[in-house]
Write an enzyme that holds these catalytic residues in place. Structure first.
Site, PDB file in Angstrom:
ATOM      1  N   ASN A   7     -51.183  39.545  25.527  1.00  0.00           N
ATOM      2  CA  ASN A   7     -50.757  40.665  26.373  1.00  0.00           C
ATOM      3  C   ASN A   7     -51.836  40.912  27.426  1.00  0.00           C
ATOM      4  O   ASN A   7     -52.882  41.492  27.130  1.00  0.00           O
ATOM      5  CB  ASN A   7     -50.565  41.895  25.476  1.00  0.00           C
ATOM      6  CG  ASN A   7     -50.124  43.120  26.254  1.00  0.00           C
ATOM      7  OD1 ASN A   7     -50.040  43.080  27.487  1.00  0.00           O
ATOM      8  ND2 ASN A   7     -49.858  44.196  25.536  1.00  0.00           N
TER       9      ASN A   7
ATOM     10  N   ARG B 158     -46.404  38.919  26.547  1.00  0.00           N
ATOM     11  CA  ARG B 158     -45.739  40.177  26.884  1.00  0.00           C
ATOM     12  C   ARG B 158     -45.750  40.351  28.410  1.00  0.00           C
ATOM     13  O   ARG B 158     -46.803  40.297  29.040  1.00  0.00           O
ATOM     14  CB  ARG B 158     -46.471  41.349  26.249  1.00  0.00           C
ATOM     15  CG  ARG B 158     -45.765  42.639  26.573  1.00  0.00           C
ATOM     16  CD  ARG B 158     -46.669  43.813  26.558  1.00  0.00           C
ATOM     17  NE  ARG B 158     -45.959  44.972  27.060  1.00  0.00           N
ATOM     18  CZ  ARG B 158     -46.535  45.995  27.626  1.00  0.00           C
ATOM     19  NH1 ARG B 158     -47.837  46.025  27.776  1.00  0.00           N
ATOM     20  NH2 ARG B 158     -45.812  46.995  28.058  1.00  0.00           N
TER      21      ARG B 158
ATOM     22  N   HIS C 211     -40.235  49.331  27.558  1.00  0.00           N
ATOM     23  CA  HIS C 211     -40.348  49.388  26.087  1.00  0.00           C
ATOM     24  C   HIS C 211     -39.202  48.648  25.401  1.00  0.00           C
ATOM     25  O   HIS C 211     -38.889  48.921  24.239  1.00  0.00           O
ATOM     26  CB  HIS C 211     -40.320  50.842  25.544  1.00  0.00           C
ATOM     27  CG  HIS C 211     -41.462  51.692  25.963  1.00  0.00           C
ATOM     28  ND1 HIS C 211     -41.291  53.014  26.340  1.00  0.00           N
ATOM     29  CD2 HIS C 211     -42.773  51.429  26.053  1.00  0.00           C
ATOM     30  CE1 HIS C 211     -42.461  53.532  26.650  1.00  0.00           C
ATOM     31  NE2 HIS C 211     -43.388  52.596  26.493  1.00  0.00           N
TER      32      HIS C 211
ATOM     33  N   ASN D   1     -47.972  57.028  24.366  1.00  0.00           N
ATOM     34  CA  ASN D   1     -48.568  57.557  25.603  1.00  0.00           C
ATOM     35  C   ASN D   1     -47.528  57.533  26.709  1.00  0.00           C
ATOM     36  O   ASN D   1     -47.386  58.482  27.471  1.00  0.00           O
ATOM     37  CB  ASN D   1     -49.792  56.727  25.993  1.00  0.00           C
ATOM     38  CG  ASN D   1     -50.974  57.076  25.120  1.00  0.00           C
ATOM     39  OD1 ASN D   1     -51.238  58.263  24.880  1.00  0.00           O
ATOM     40  ND2 ASN D   1     -51.689  56.079  24.639  1.00  0.00           N
TER      41      ASN D   1
ATOM     42  N   GLY E 131     -46.601  56.082  18.481  1.00  0.00           N
ATOM     43  CA  GLY E 131     -47.635  57.012  18.025  1.00  0.00           C
ATOM     44  C   GLY E 131     -47.146  58.427  17.737  1.00  0.00           C
ATOM     45  O   GLY E 131     -47.374  58.962  16.644  1.00  0.00           O
TER      46      GLY E 131
ATOM     47  N   GLU F 135     -44.293  45.742  18.300  1.00  0.00           N
ATOM     48  CA  GLU F 135     -43.920  44.954  19.481  1.00  0.00           C
ATOM     49  C   GLU F 135     -44.503  43.540  19.413  1.00  0.00           C
ATOM     50  O   GLU F 135     -43.868  42.583  19.845  1.00  0.00           O
ATOM     51  CB  GLU F 135     -44.397  45.676  20.744  1.00  0.00           C
ATOM     52  CG  GLU F 135     -43.556  46.911  21.027  1.00  0.00           C
ATOM     53  CD  GLU F 135     -44.216  47.872  22.008  1.00  0.00           C
ATOM     54  OE1 GLU F 135     -45.154  48.570  21.600  1.00  0.00           O
ATOM     55  OE2 GLU F 135     -43.786  47.912  23.171  1.00  0.00           O
TER      56      GLU F 135
HETATM   57  P1  ADP Z   1     -49.149  53.556  23.562  1.00  0.00           P
HETATM   58  O1  ADP Z   1     -47.985  53.997  24.397  1.00  0.00           O
HETATM   59  O2  ADP Z   1     -50.436  53.523  24.318  1.00  0.00           O
HETATM   60  O3  ADP Z   1     -48.884  52.310  22.728  1.00  0.00           O
HETATM   61  P2  ADP Z   1     -49.135  54.956  21.010  1.00  0.00           P
HETATM   62  O4  ADP Z   1     -47.809  54.492  20.556  1.00  0.00           O
HETATM   63  O5  ADP Z   1     -50.325  54.480  20.288  1.00  0.00           O
HETATM   64  O6  ADP Z   1     -49.349  54.758  22.554  1.00  0.00           O
HETATM   65  O7  ADP Z   1     -49.117  56.561  20.957  1.00  0.00           O
HETATM   66  C1  ADP Z   1     -50.196  57.313  21.405  1.00  0.00           C
HETATM   67  C2  ADP Z   1     -49.869  58.784  21.220  1.00  0.00           C
HETATM   68  O8  ADP Z   1     -49.568  59.017  19.842  1.00  0.00           O
HETATM   69  C3  ADP Z   1     -51.027  59.684  21.585  1.00  0.00           C
HETATM   70  O9  ADP Z   1     -50.537  60.846  22.230  1.00  0.00           O
HETATM   71  C4  ADP Z   1     -51.606  60.031  20.232  1.00  0.00           C
HETATM   72  O10 ADP Z   1     -52.244  61.272  20.235  1.00  0.00           O
HETATM   73  C5  ADP Z   1     -50.357  60.087  19.392  1.00  0.00           C
HETATM   74  N1  ADP Z   1     -50.676  59.925  17.968  1.00  0.00           N
HETATM   75  C6  ADP Z   1     -50.943  58.783  17.311  1.00  0.00           C
HETATM   76  N2  ADP Z   1     -51.220  59.033  16.008  1.00  0.00           N
HETATM   77  C7  ADP Z   1     -51.130  60.367  15.852  1.00  0.00           C
HETATM   78  C8  ADP Z   1     -51.306  61.264  14.753  1.00  0.00           C
HETATM   79  N3  ADP Z   1     -51.610  60.819  13.539  1.00  0.00           N
HETATM   80  N4  ADP Z   1     -51.134  62.589  14.978  1.00  0.00           N
HETATM   81  C9  ADP Z   1     -50.812  63.043  16.194  1.00  0.00           C
HETATM   82  N5  ADP Z   1     -50.641  62.263  17.271  1.00  0.00           N
HETATM   83  C10 ADP Z   1     -50.784  60.952  17.104  1.00  0.00           C
END
Ligand code: ADP
Length: 401
Positions: free
Chosen positions: A7, A91, A180, A211, A332, A386
Site C-alpha cells: 500500500n 492497494r 473504502h 478516520n 476504528g 482490507e
Molecule cells: P483509518 O481510516 O485511518 O484506517 P481507523 O479505522 O483506524 O482509521 O479508525 C480510526 C478512528 O477510530 C479514530 O478516530 C480512533 O480514535 C477511533 N478508534 C479506534 N479505536 C478506538 C477505541 N478503542 N475507542 C475509541 N475510538 C477508537
C-alpha cells in the site's frame, strides 16, 4: 502460497505478507516519512518483537527495496527466495471509471492507471512508483491492482451522477466514485455468511467508520449508492473532513477571504474540518469521547453531528433499498465505540432497527450480532480486514486468469 500486499501512500509504504492456506498474516510493517530525515522502518513478523529503525529512504523505490530485503533477510526475514511470493496485491485508491474490478498488471493496465493521475493526483503517482519498484525487485511475479473505487462501480447512473452541466461528466469525469470499496466488500461477504444468505441475495447498509468514513447501500450484493463522492470528502462528518455541505458556502468563503487559494480551501475542508474543526481539539474519536466525559460541549456537538450524519444515511439507504437484512459497523470507530452505534441507531424502531444495549456495550474483537432479538434488521459489528481482502482479490484474479 504467499501473497504480499503493498500500500503506497504519499510518504509511506505499508506491507503485509500472507500465507494464503490459513489466510494468516506472517509479516507486516511500514516505511514512513519517505524523503524526510525522520524516515523510519517499522516491521514485525509472527513470533517476533516489533522493530523500528531510522533509515535513509528518499523515494518509494528505496522503501520497497528495504522491505523486500528485510523479507529475504536470512535471520529475521520470512522468506528464503522471492519465488515463494505467488502474487503481489497493490492497494489503489482511485480507478476512475476505467477499473470496475481487480486486475492483473500489464502495460495496458499501467497506461490506464496513468490516466487516473489527474483524478487522484495525490495518490496515483505513488501507487505507480510502487508497482514499478515491485516489478524491478520481484521480476516475473504477478502484480494485481485492487481499487478502493471498484466495488462501487455497480451504482446506477442516477445515483452516481451530479446535476452539473453534463459536459463536466463527459469531459472531466466528475461523478460519484465512492471509496473504502475493499472494506465494504469484505464486510458484505462476512455479513452474508453470518446471515446465512448468498451474497447475491443480501441487502445491507455497511458503515465503515474510521478516520475517513463512508456508508454503502448494497442490494443483492451490489452497491447502489455510497456516501463518498468524486473524492473521499463527501458524506459523513469525519475526523478532519467536513462531509456533505452546501458547495455555495465554499464560494462564499472564497469570496470573503480572497487570499484563500484552492489548495488552502482543500486543506481547510480535508484537514481542518470534521470532528477536529467543530471540537477544536482533535479528529481522533478517543480524544472526543474523553472530552465529552469531561463536559466539553463542542466535543459533544461534534459527536452528535457525526452520529446524526450516520443516522441520516442509514435511514436514506433503508428507503432506497426498500428495507435491509442488516446494518454493519466496521473500522476504528464502528468496531470500538458503542456510543456512536447507539446514537446512530437511536429511534429507528419504526424501521425495524433495534440495538441490544447489553451486546452493544460488550467489548470484543470478534464479528458479532448486537441487535435486539426482535430487531427485524440485524445489526452486526464486523472487524474489517482490507489487507486480507486485497490478498484474496489477488488470488481470485490469478485463479480466474
Ligand atoms: P483509518 O481510516 O485511518 O484506517 P481507523 O479505522 O483506524 O482509521 O479508525 C480510526 C478512528 O477510530 C479514530 O478516530 C480512533 O480514535 C477511533 N478508534 C479506534 N479505536 C478506538 C477505541 N478503542 N475507542 C475509541 N475510538 C477508537
Amino acid at each position: 502460497m504467499k501473497v504480499l500486499v503493498v500500500n503506497c501512500g504519499s510518504s509511506s509504504v505499508k506491507y503485509a505478507l500472507f500465507s494464503m492456506a490459513q489466510e494468516k498474516k506472517i509479516a507486516w510493517g511500514l516505511v514512513e516519512c519517505i524523503g524526510l530525515p525522520e524516515a523510519y522502518f517499522k516491521r514485525q513478523s509472527v513470533g517476533q518483537e516489533e522493530e523500528k529503525t531510522l533509515c535513509k529512504v528518499s523515494n518509494h523505490f528505496e522503501a520497497v527495496e528495504l522491505i523486500i530485503n528485510h523479507l529475504l533477510d536470512s535471520e529475521k526475514g520470512s522468506i528464503k527466495n522471492i519465488d515463494e511470493i505467488y502474487a503481489i496485491g497493490h492497494r489503489i485508491v482511485h480507478g476512475g471509471d476505467k477499473f470496475s474490478d481487480s486486475v492483473l498488471v500489464d502495460e495496458n493496465v499501467k497506461a490506464g492507471l496513468k490516466e487516473c493521475y489527474s483524478i487522484a493526483p495525490l495518490h496515483t503517482p505513488h501507487h505507480y512508483a510502487g508497482i514499478e519498484a515491485v516489478e524491478k525487485m520481484l521480476p516475473g511475479i504477478p502484480s494485481i491492482l485492487v481499487f478502493d473505487t471498484a466495488f462501487h462501480q455497480t451504482m446506477p447512473d442516477y445515483s452516481y451522477m451530479y446535476a452539473l452541466p453534463y459536459e463536466y461528466y463527459s469531459r472531466e469525469h466528475i461523478r460519484k466514485y465512492g471509496f473504502h470499496g475493499t472494506s465494504h466488500k469484505y464486510v458484505m461477504q462476512k455479513a452474508a455468511a453470518m446471515l446465512n444468505k448468498p451474497v447475491d441475495e443480501v441487502k445491507l447498509i455497511t458503515c465503515h467508520l474510521g478516520n475517513g468514513s463512508s456508508v454503502a447501500a448494497i442490494n443483492n450484493g451490489k452497491v447502489i449508492d455510497t456516501s463518498m463522492g468524486f473524492t473521499p470528502l463527501a458524506g459523513l462528518v469525519m475526523g478532519t473532513r467536513c462531509g456533505d455541505i452546501d458547495p455555495a458556502a465554499l464560494v462564499y468563503i472564497m469570496g470573503k477571504e480572497s487570499n484563500l487559494s484552492a489548495d488552502e480551501m482543500n486543506n481547510l475542508l480535508n484537514k481542518r474540518s470534521g470532528l477536529l474543526g467543530i471540537s477544536g481539539l482533535s479528529g481522533d474519536m478517543r480524544t472526543i469521547v474523553k472530552a465529552i466525559q469531561a463536559g466539553n460541549k463542542k466535543a459533544k456537538l461534534a459527536f452528535d453531528m457525526l452520529c446524526y450524519s450516520i443516522k441520516k444515511y442509514i435511514s436514506a439507504y433503508y428507503g432506497i433499498l426498500n428495507g435491509a437484512d442488516g446494518i454493519v459497523f466496521t473500522a476504528g470507530i464502528g468496531e470500538n465505540v458503542p456510543s456512536v452505534r447507539e446514537k446512530s441507531c437511536e429511534n429507528l424502531e419504526n424501521l425495524g432497527i433495534e440495538l441490544d444495549m447489553n451486546k452493544n456495550n460488550t467489548p470484543s474483537h470478534e464479528e458479532r450480532f448486537v441487535s435486539a432479538d426482535n430487531s427485524r434488521v440485524k445489526i452486526m459489528i464486523i472487524p474489517t480486514n482490507e489487507e486480507l481482502m486485497i490478498a484474496r482479490e489477488a488470488m481470485k484474479v490469478l485463479t480466474n486468469h
